[in-house]
Design a protein around this motif. Structure first.
Motif, short mmCIF file in Angstrom:
data_model
loop_
_atom_site.label_atom_id
_atom_site.label_comp_id
_atom_site.label_asym_id
_atom_site.label_seq_id
_atom_site.Cartn_x
_atom_site.Cartn_y
_atom_site.Cartn_z
N SER A 21 0.81 -1.22 0.00
CA SER A 21 0.00 0.00 0.00
C SER A 21 0.85 1.27 0.00
N LYS A 22 2.03 1.21 0.60
CA LYS A 22 2.89 2.39 0.66
C LYS A 22 3.42 2.80 -0.70
N ALA A 23 3.37 1.90 -1.67
CA ALA A 23 3.85 2.22 -3.02
C ALA A 23 2.90 3.14 -3.78
N VAL A 24 1.69 3.34 -3.26
CA VAL A 24 0.71 4.19 -3.95
C VAL A 24 1.10 5.66 -3.88
N GLY A 25 1.67 6.09 -2.75
CA GLY A 25 2.06 7.48 -2.57
C GLY A 25 3.00 7.99 -3.64
N PRO A 26 4.13 7.30 -3.89
CA PRO A 26 5.05 7.76 -4.94
C PRO A 26 4.43 7.77 -6.33
N ILE A 27 3.55 6.80 -6.62
CA ILE A 27 2.92 6.74 -7.94
C ILE A 27 2.06 7.97 -8.19
N LEU A 28 1.45 8.50 -7.13
CA LEU A 28 0.57 9.67 -7.27
C LEU A 28 1.32 10.98 -7.05
N GLY A 29 2.64 10.92 -6.88
CA GLY A 29 3.44 12.14 -6.74
C GLY A 29 3.27 12.83 -5.41
N LEU A 30 2.99 12.08 -4.35
CA LEU A 30 2.74 12.67 -3.03
C LEU A 30 3.90 12.43 -2.06
N THR A 31 5.05 12.02 -2.57
CA THR A 31 6.22 11.82 -1.72
C THR A 31 7.28 12.87 -2.05
N PRO A 32 8.08 13.30 -1.05
CA PRO A 32 9.09 14.33 -1.29
C PRO A 32 10.20 13.86 -2.23
N VAL A 33 10.78 14.83 -2.93
CA VAL A 33 11.91 14.55 -3.82
C VAL A 33 13.21 14.66 -3.02
N LEU A 34 14.09 13.68 -3.14
CA LEU A 34 15.37 13.67 -2.43
C LEU A 34 16.48 14.10 -3.37
N ASN A 35 17.20 15.16 -3.00
CA ASN A 35 18.35 15.63 -3.75
C ASN A 35 19.61 15.36 -2.93
N ARG A 64 -1.36 11.83 1.33
CA ARG A 64 -0.57 10.64 1.04
C ARG A 64 -1.04 9.45 1.87
N ARG A 65 -1.33 9.69 3.12
CA ARG A 65 -1.76 8.60 3.99
C ARG A 65 -3.16 8.12 3.63
N LEU A 66 -4.00 9.03 3.17
CA LEU A 66 -5.33 8.63 2.70
C LEU A 66 -5.21 7.64 1.54
N ALA A 67 -4.29 7.91 0.62
CA ALA A 67 -4.09 7.01 -0.51
C ALA A 67 -3.65 5.63 -0.03
N VAL A 68 -2.76 5.61 0.95
CA VAL A 68 -2.27 4.32 1.49
C VAL A 68 -3.41 3.57 2.16
N ILE A 69 -4.20 4.27 2.96
CA ILE A 69 -5.30 3.64 3.69
C ILE A 69 -6.36 3.12 2.72
N MET A 70 -6.68 3.92 1.71
CA MET A 70 -7.70 3.50 0.74
C MET A 70 -7.26 2.24 0.00
N HIS A 71 -6.00 2.18 -0.36
CA HIS A 71 -5.50 0.98 -1.04
C HIS A 71 -5.55 -0.24 -0.13
N ARG A 72 -5.18 -0.05 1.13
CA ARG A 72 -5.18 -1.17 2.07
C ARG A 72 -6.60 -1.66 2.35
N MET A 73 -7.52 -0.72 2.51
CA MET A 73 -8.91 -1.11 2.73
C MET A 73 -9.48 -1.85 1.54
N TRP A 74 -9.13 -1.39 0.35
CA TRP A 74 -9.59 -2.05 -0.87
C TRP A 74 -9.03 -3.47 -0.96
#
Length: 274
Positions: free
Chosen positions: A171-185, A247-257
């Motif tokens: 479920s945590k992989a959904v956040g990066p796919i939707l562009g809701l994770t920070p960019v690391l430089n 971002r956490r909503l996306a993770v929770i929604m995927h897990r619930m699904w």
């Protein structure tokens, strides 16, 4: 000079430039990528998800066009010193006609714009009703709507975007796919965490942001999720808290699904991935 030009032409004739855009060079490049495994499989969404996405897009287009006309009416009347002010959707036409009363030319122009706006609103209402009917008869959407802040539009958009939840390893992989994770430089000893990447589906990202904002500011019923977001807001500010909550909503929604479980208002029996 003549000899130099002749040498260049001879070299070009012997070895044609590989930078030229030709079908042959494209095929050679694709074959090389396949040989060294420099490619990724692309998920093709199901026909149902594509149709739902088309509905969501058409609905958004009509909504945006209607709002654009309303904004244009505000701007046109402001040029004549006529201020619309704060007025709801229901009383908008009445307010405009009241302002242009006595201005024959303006009345004629405004009537055209108002009729166009009314037509857009009517068609928007038809698509919105179709959307509500879809979510009412969809078990997954009804399940996702048990989350505070998640309504029919967000639920339908999420199911059409994710399409098949099993294609994500967790479920945590959904956040990066939707562009809701920070960019690391990172470079040498320097390491800086920037803003979110904003890659992927912009519509879904916007809807999740709106759902998070609703949960944080409008939903009165308390939950562990709202308490978690409030702590972030106190520490890092409201905007960062909304992004983190989206971002956490996306993770929770995927897990619930994936699990088929309803939203837990307390931390009892909370899924580990959430």
């Amino acid at each position: 000079m003549g000899n130099f030009t002749s040498a260049l032409l001879t070299s070009e004739e012997i070895s044609p430039g590989i930078d030229n855009k030709t079908d042959r060079n494209d095929a050679r490049g694709i074959a090389q990528m396949m040989r060294v495994n420099l490619y990724r499989p692309v998920h093709v969404k199901t026909l149902t998800s594509q149709k739902r996405r088309a509905l969501l897009t058409a609905r958004r287009v009509l909504q945006e066009k209607a709002i654009a006309i309303e904004n244009d009416i505000h701007g046109l009347l402001r040029n004549f010193g006529l201020k619309v002010g704060l007025v709801g959707k229901v009383n908008f036409e009445e307010r405009i006609r009241e302002l242009v009363e006595g201005y024959a030319d303006l009345t004629e122009i405004m009537e055209v714009l108002l009729s166009t706006r009314e037509k857009l609103r009517d068609e928007f209402g038809k698509l919105h009703k179709k959307l509500l009917d879809l979510t009412r008869n969809d078990g997954i959407c009804q399940l996702l709507m048990t989350i505070p802040g998640v309504g029919p539009v967000v639920a339908l958009a999420f199911t059409s975007t994710i399409d098949i939840p099993q294609r994500f390893k967790n479920s945590k992989a959904v956040g990066p796919i939707l562009g809701l994770t920070p960019v690391l430089n990172q470079s040498g000893e320097s390491k800086r965490v920037g803003r979110i990447s904003c890659c992927g589906d912009a519509m879904m990202r916007t809807l999740l942001y709106e759902a998070a904002q609703t949960l944080l500011t409008l939903v009165k019923k308390w939950s562990w999720l709202k308490a978690w977001a409030m702590k972030i807001a106190k520490r890092a500010g409201k905007q960062k808290a909304i992004v983190a909550l989206a971002r956490r909503l996306a993770v929770i929604m995927h897990r619930m699904w994936s699990d088929g479980t309803e939203f837990c208002w307390t931390k009892d029996n909370l899924p580990k991935a959430a």
